[in-house]
Design a protein around this motif. Structure first.
Motif, PDB file in Angstrom:
ATOM      1  N   UNK A 165       0.832  -1.205   0.000  1.00 54.11           N
ATOM      2  CA  UNK A 165       0.000   0.000   0.000  1.00 54.11           C
ATOM      3  C   UNK A 165       0.860   1.247   0.000  1.00 54.11           C
TER       4      UNK A 165
ATOM      5  N   UNK B 229       3.926   7.530  -4.056  1.00 58.18           N
ATOM      6  CA  UNK B 229       5.132   7.387  -3.246  1.00 58.18           C
ATOM      7  C   UNK B 229       5.730   6.002  -3.466  1.00 58.18           C
ATOM      8  N   UNK B 230       7.037   5.909  -3.284  1.00 66.47           N
ATOM      9  CA  UNK B 230       7.702   4.633  -3.523  1.00 66.47           C
ATOM     10  C   UNK B 230       7.774   3.746  -2.297  1.00 66.47           C
ATOM     11  N   UNK B 231       7.214   4.183  -1.182  1.00 71.38           N
ATOM     12  CA  UNK B 231       7.343   3.390   0.045  1.00 71.38           C
ATOM     13  C   UNK B 231       5.984   3.174   0.699  1.00 71.38           C
ATOM     14  N   UNK B 232       5.891   2.109   1.500  1.00 67.82           N
ATOM     15  CA  UNK B 232       4.630   1.738   2.134  1.00 67.82           C
ATOM     16  C   UNK B 232       4.107   2.854   3.031  1.00 67.82           C
ATOM     17  N   UNK B 233       2.816   3.110   2.924  1.00 65.50           N
ATOM     18  CA  UNK B 233       2.240   4.184   3.722  1.00 65.50           C
ATOM     19  C   UNK B 233       0.738   3.997   3.856  1.00 65.50           C
ATOM     20  N   UNK B 234       0.210   4.370   5.013  1.00 65.06           N
ATOM     21  CA  UNK B 234      -1.234   4.361   5.242  1.00 65.06           C
ATOM     22  C   UNK B 234      -1.714   5.753   5.630  1.00 65.06           C
ATOM     23  N   UNK B 235      -0.990   6.799   5.256  1.00 67.87           N
ATOM     24  CA  UNK B 235      -1.270   8.123   5.814  1.00 67.87           C
ATOM     25  C   UNK B 235      -2.242   8.979   5.015  1.00 67.87           C
TER      26      UNK B 235
ATOM     27  N   UNK C 187       4.010  12.603  -0.483  1.00 64.26           N
ATOM     28  CA  UNK C 187       5.168  13.474  -0.340  1.00 64.26           C
ATOM     29  C   UNK C 187       5.043  14.688  -1.248  1.00 64.26           C
TER      30      UNK C 187
ATOM     31  N   UNK D  90       7.259  16.400  -2.779  1.00 63.24           N
ATOM     32  CA  UNK D  90       8.080  16.487  -3.995  1.00 63.24           C
ATOM     33  C   UNK D  90       7.402  15.844  -5.207  1.00 63.24           C
TER      34      UNK D  90
END
Ligand SMILES: Cc1cc2nc3c(=O)[nH]c(=O)nc-3n(C[C@H](O)[C@H](O)[C@H](O)COP(=O)(O)OP(=O)(O)OC[C@H]3O[C@@H](n4cnc5c(N)ncnc54)[C@H](O)[C@@H]3O)c2cc1C
Ligand SMILES: [Zn+2]
Lengths: 109, 417
Positions: B257, B300-306, B310, B312
């Protein structure tokens, strides 16, 4: 913006300097392993809403890979450590457990 | 709940009496102890699944359980692009089914979903893309999906505000799907919800599923913040939270995700009446009926649930789009938001049985599932009613990862869309 301290060169790098490398400490399987093991190694991910141990590369810095422990819900960073280690070191585990009581490292995913 | 039809006559009638006679669009019931089918997630895909369970298969003892408000997930956060110009045959089949259902969805649901088949262009801005889209156009011809590869002059005709000649990203041509377009995302969720409620189904909002109960390898029910609910069959349709629900059911998924963002500008006069996607630069744009430029960016390239991405990525998207659309360089951006998208390795969805008996999953739509809502609900309902996937769903099973039968859309869908 996500900030991680590179354990190799010590620089505090923001995410534009870094390349994400996905979940860390996966157990690699070799030739002869059953299809299920390859499926698990190649595709299955824990994808937690919470503590995530992952790989990053200091791409626009020293170029080295390293590990980071992070919360995917709050983006809190618990610490970073070198790539050569095959499981989260004790200080990282303690930092996580302080915020997530009951969290335990599971080997061999 | 009896449903009053929406019509021009109803509008006139209500206009004459201070709009005092509109009924609630859907009921807000207490959960019952048991349902034949429980669907987790009242996004477009969950609600459409419930709708077609009732409509196509006569199963109406159904609850749709939602932890927030219905349509508040990715369904209410996306940039509403609808197209079906995918590369692989199974994708073409399900996305084209969905696009075709969108054409008459307003009549079907008696709710104006504002489907606007204004046309979608995917710009070719590198030699690689040019060849890729030519190939897709040929594949689409074989699949019976009408698309066309067009040259730069035709692109300029369709999009007068575009700058064709670079400097970094010259427009070399485009893949044009004249019957693609946009729809009102909220109305799609609301329309299905209203129709489900009218069939006697329960849509239970503010109710989070916290556990899945099984007995002898068969699903028995769910634990929720509003008590336990038993069910005969369970459908997990929770997009970015699929990993969390799969964890409750005791299996893992080939899914990660990540956050995907979009933004809208201040409203301006009509200047672009098609949807333009620029995949090389990770940006796409359309103009809403209110006049805002609706812009989608990279994930985004990384896992996140926020549910926020980002900054940029916003910068990158806007920087690149300004080169292609110089006219937008002085526009102020009004709002920016994010959703949590569920990415699979082959960028294709999962519509599948699971290791837990009676438990089915529909997920992995990632950055591009709004366009698929009607087709996905249709296929998921068929699988849940019959216990086995039908022709639309069959190729999208979980076992494809073990068997190496990917439905590789990472070329056709290399960007968020
Ligand atoms: C910024 C952005 C732009 C996009 N642009 C496009 C586009 O232009 N075109 C396109 O086709 N697609 C686009 N998409 C993708 C599209 O939005 C999704 O694929 C689609 O909306 C997914 O719908 P869904 O019903 O599966 O998920 P959602 O709408 O996310 O619904 C899932 C629901 O499950 C609920 N839920 C989660 N956990 C639980 C629990 N434990 N208990 C109860 N309920 C739970 C959530 O609250 C949520 O409401 C975009 C996505 C984003 C984020
Ligand atoms: Zn470094």
């Amino acid at each position: 913006m996500l900030l991680l301290t590179c354990p190799c060169c010590g620089a505090e790098a923001d995410e534009t300097e870094l390349q994400p490398g996905g979940a860390a400490h996966l157990t690699r399987v070799g030739p002869g392993a059953p299809d299920e093991a390859f499926e698990s190694y190649l595709f299955h991910r824990e994808n937690p809403r919470g503590v995530h141990i992952e790989r990053w590369r200091h791409a626009h810095g020293c170029g080295k890979w390293f590990h980071a422990a992070r919360c995917t819900r709050t983006l809190e960073v618990f610490g970073t450590y070198p790539a050569q280690i095959t499981a989260p070191p004790q200080p990282i585990r303690d930092a996580i457990a302080a915020k997530h009581p009951g969290w335990a490292w599971k080997e061999g995913k | 709940m009896p449903k009053k039809r929406y019509s021009a006559f109803a509008l006139l009638r209500e206009a004459a009496r201070y709009h005092s006679g509109w009924a609630r669009a859907w009921a807000s019931p207490q959960p019952k102890p048991r349902y034949d089918v429980v669907i987790v997630g009242a996004g477009g895909h969950g609600l459409a699944t419930a709708y077609y369970l009732g409509k196509n298969h006569g199963i109406t003892n159904v609850a749709v359980i939602e932890k927030g408000w219905l349509g508040g997930g990715n369904t209410g956060r996306n940039t509403t692009i609808i197209r079906s110009n995918y590369l692989q045959d199974p994708s073409a089949a399900i996305y084209e089914k969905a696009r075709a259902l969108y054409e008459t969805l307003s009549q079907e649901l008696n709710m104006n979903v504002m489907f606007s088949p204004r046309g979608v262009i995917m710009l070719a801005q590198t030699e690689h893309e040019l060849r890729g889209y030519r190939r897709t156009a040929h594949a689409n011809a074989l699949q019976g999906v009408s698309t066309e590869f067009i040259g730069p002059e035709r692109v300029k005709e369709l999009v007068p505000i575009i700058s064709l000649d670079g400097p970094r990203y010259p427009v070399l041509g485009g893949l044009w799907q004249a019957r693609g377009g946009t729809a009102r995302h909220d109305a799609v969720a609301w329309g299905y919800a209203r129709a489900c409620s009218a069939m006697g189904m329960d849509i239970i909002q503010n109710c989070e599923v916290t556990g899945i109960r099984a007995r002898g390898g068969q699903v028995a029910g769910v634990d929720t913040t509003r008590g336990a609910i038993d069910c005969g069959r369970l459908g997990l349709v929770v997009a970015g939270h699929s990993g969390v629900l799969a964890g409750m059911a005791g299996f893992r998924l080939p899914i990660e995700s990540v956050a995907l963002q979009a933004l809208v500008s201040e409203p301006i006069k009509p200047c672009m009446d098609v949807v333009v996607m620029a995949n090389t630069v990770h940006g796409y744009m359309s103009q809403s009926d209110k006049g805002e430029m609706v812009i989608g960016g990279g994930a985004d390239g990384y896992n996140s649930y926020t549910q926020r991405g980002s900054f940029h990525h916003v910068e990158e998207t806007v920087r690149a789009l300004i080169e292609t659309f110089p006219i937008i360089s002085r526009l102020k951006m009004l709002r920016q938001w994010g959703g949590i998208v569920d990415m699979t390795g082959d960028r294709s969805p999962i519509i599948s049985k699971t290791p837990l008996g009676g438990c089915f999953i529909n997920c992995g739509w990632g950055t591009g599932g709004f366009k698929a809502i009607p087709g996905s609900g249709w296929a998921m309902a068929e699988m849940m009613a019959k216990g086995e996937p039908g022709p639309l769903a069959a190729a999208f099973g979980l076992e494809r990862f073990r068997e190496g039968r990917f439905i590789d859309e990472s070329v056709a869908a290399g960007v968020a869309h």
